[in-house]
Design an enzyme around this catalytic site. Structure first.
Site, PDB file in Angstrom:
ATOM      1  N   GLU A 133      51.210  28.582  47.212  1.00 57.94           N
ATOM      2  CA  GLU A 133      52.490  27.881  47.331  1.00 57.94           C
ATOM      3  C   GLU A 133      52.290  26.435  47.783  1.00 57.94           C
ATOM      4  OE1 GLU A 133      55.265  28.970  46.243  1.00 57.94           O
ATOM      5  OE2 GLU A 133      54.469  30.957  45.759  1.00 57.94           O
ATOM      6  N   HIS A 171      51.978  24.257  44.753  1.00 58.24           N
ATOM      7  CA  HIS A 171      53.276  23.845  44.199  1.00 58.24           C
ATOM      8  C   HIS A 171      53.893  22.737  45.042  1.00 58.24           C
ATOM      9  CE1 HIS A 171      53.201  27.055  41.320  1.00 58.24           C
ATOM     10  NE2 HIS A 171      53.357  28.029  42.198  1.00 58.24           N
TER      11      HIS A 171
END
Length: 448
Positions: free
Chosen positions: A23, A26
């Site tokens: 994550e 991202h």
């Protein structure tokens, strides 16, 4: 720590580290592309700690430590303040959206290389690839002999048992003859071929391994240590003695000796050992004693320790470790994709897929074996996450990348209806895959 709680703990560590790193990929690329990130969460559920950064992002640690997520400003999820329109995700050029989505799997690949690099620098202790064959197995049919050292598998040099095992396990899925080059204890080298084509089609590795019958060679039945005050010391046994027989039953290796002592002592504690010392064969009478050693259940012992199995350490300097890590990442990527292809074509069984239970068990075992083993485990799970997320299945990163590639070709985004249908199909496929993995895990736990 019990096996259950250890498995749960190391599973949480694994998922927490790898999913959060995913994550963060991202998050980092979204910020570089000018997308406003509303929240970066480590874990799911209610926040147990949070703060608002100077960039306006809410950083939080949540109660359920099973990964994390990034929430971006997205017009599909509600009204967007016109003043922030230039920071909204769907308004960005398609190439930037592709970069943001691909960054998660990309960071998993980076983590894989870094973890393998650190593993090589630390050094991973492993057994040397000195092997033996179970009688009447495929390995025995290939003329594998006790004490053979594996030097190459399918032309690739190997120096540890785990390298050898991994190469053979990957080859078993293809069920094709596998050439190996070995050296016997006298130094003579020869080529052998494992007849893996004789394995039954559609089986799992758990079914293939007993049929293969290749195992680490047990240590020789040579006494390395005589414990003071124990029966063997009282009988005059010395380090270096080779044990040839127990009560007339031949001893071929230390495993035979460990099996025969309690079995024979249960009949009568007085044992007659035949030993070899200085080129001479001698009888030795030992009174076995029933004791509990190091927290183990009581058992018949005589008080000797055998020579340890030969070990090998896979270690490189910091500079050499980088190309080794890159090469290992590439090799594991190829083998993973090959296995997926074989499962899709029916050449390999879907029973080889493991789920969260299997991952938890391997996490606990690898952590108990030391930091280098756990780093390799993290690298392999991280690589699997990268490959899984790049599959063109809607709801996964690969599905979103497929949407954006179609948008590049068409010149406009897919309709919301088409994307919604894809989400349902993708969710169904993902649930089927998770259900299959969970079924395989449960099946492995049940007694055969």
């Amino acid at each position: 720590m019990t096996a259950f709680f250890g498995s749960v703990f190391w599973l949480l560590v694994t998922l927490g580290v790898l999913v959060t790193f995913h994550e963060f990929g991202h998050f980092w690329v979204a910020r570089r592309c000018g997308v406003k990130v509303l929240r970066f969460s480590v874990g799911f559920g209610n926040a147990i700690w949070k703060r608002i950064g100077r960039d306006g992002t809410e950083y939080r640690i949540a109660a359920i430590p099973l990964g994390g997520y990034v929430k971006m400003l997205d017009a599909r999820e509600g009204e967007v303040d016109p003043a922030l329109a230039d920071q909204e995700f769907t308004g960005k050029p398609v190439w930037q959206r592709i970069a943001i989505v691909a960054a998660g799997p990309g960071f998993n690949l980076i983590f894989t290389v870094l973890a393998l690099w650190l593993m090589f620098v630390i050094g991973k202790p492993d057994a040397a690839p000195v092997v033996a064959a179970v009688p009447n197995s495929l390995a025995a049919q290939a003329d594998i002999r006790d004490g053979d050292r594996v030097l190459r598998v399918d032309g690739k040099p190997v120096s540890t048992w785990s390298e050898t095992y991994e190469a053979i396990a990957n080859a078993m899925l293809g069920r094709e003859p596998l050439p190996m080059h070995v050296r016997d204890p006298d130094g003579r080298e020869r080529d052998v071929v494992l007849p893996l084509q004789r394995l039954p089609a559609g089986g799992s590795l758990d079914e293939y391994l007993p049929k293969l019958g290749l195992k680490l060679a047990p240590p020789p039945a040579v006494v390395a240590q005589v414990l003071p005050g124990k029966p063997a010391a009282a009988a005059g046994m010395q380090p270096g003695d080779r044990i040839l027989a127990v009560n007339g039953q031949p001893v071929h290796d230390y495993e035979d000796f460990q099996r025969l002592v309690p079995a024979e002592a249960a009949k009568a504690p007085r044992l007659t050992l035949t030993i070899e010392r200085g080129g001479h064969t001698l009888p030795l009478v030992v009174e076995a004693r029933r004791e509990a050693l190091e927290g183990q259940p009581p058992n018949w012992i005589i008080g000797v320790a055998g020579a340890p199995r030969e070990m090998a350490v896979l270690r490189y300097g910091p500079l050499r470790a980088l190309p080794a890590a890159l090469h290992s990442t590439w090799d594991h990527t190829r083998s993973t994709l090959a296995m997926l292809g074989k499962m899709l074509t029916g050449q390999a069984s879907a029973r080889n897929i493991s789920g969260v239970i299997g991952i938890a068990q391997v996490a606990n075992v690898s952590a108990s074996m030391g930091p280098a083993w756990f780093l390799e485990f993290l690298a392999m799970v991280s690589l699997s996450l990268a490959i899984l997320n790049l599959l063109p299945i809607p709801v996964l990163d690969g599905g979103h990348l497929l949407y954006y590639l179609i948008e590049l070709v068409k010149g406009r985004p897919l309709s919301e209806r088409a994307m919604a249908l894809g989400q349902y199909v993708g969710l169904t496929l993902l649930l089927v895959l998770m259900g299959l993995a969970f079924y395989n895990d449960i099946h492995r736990l049940l007694p055969s």
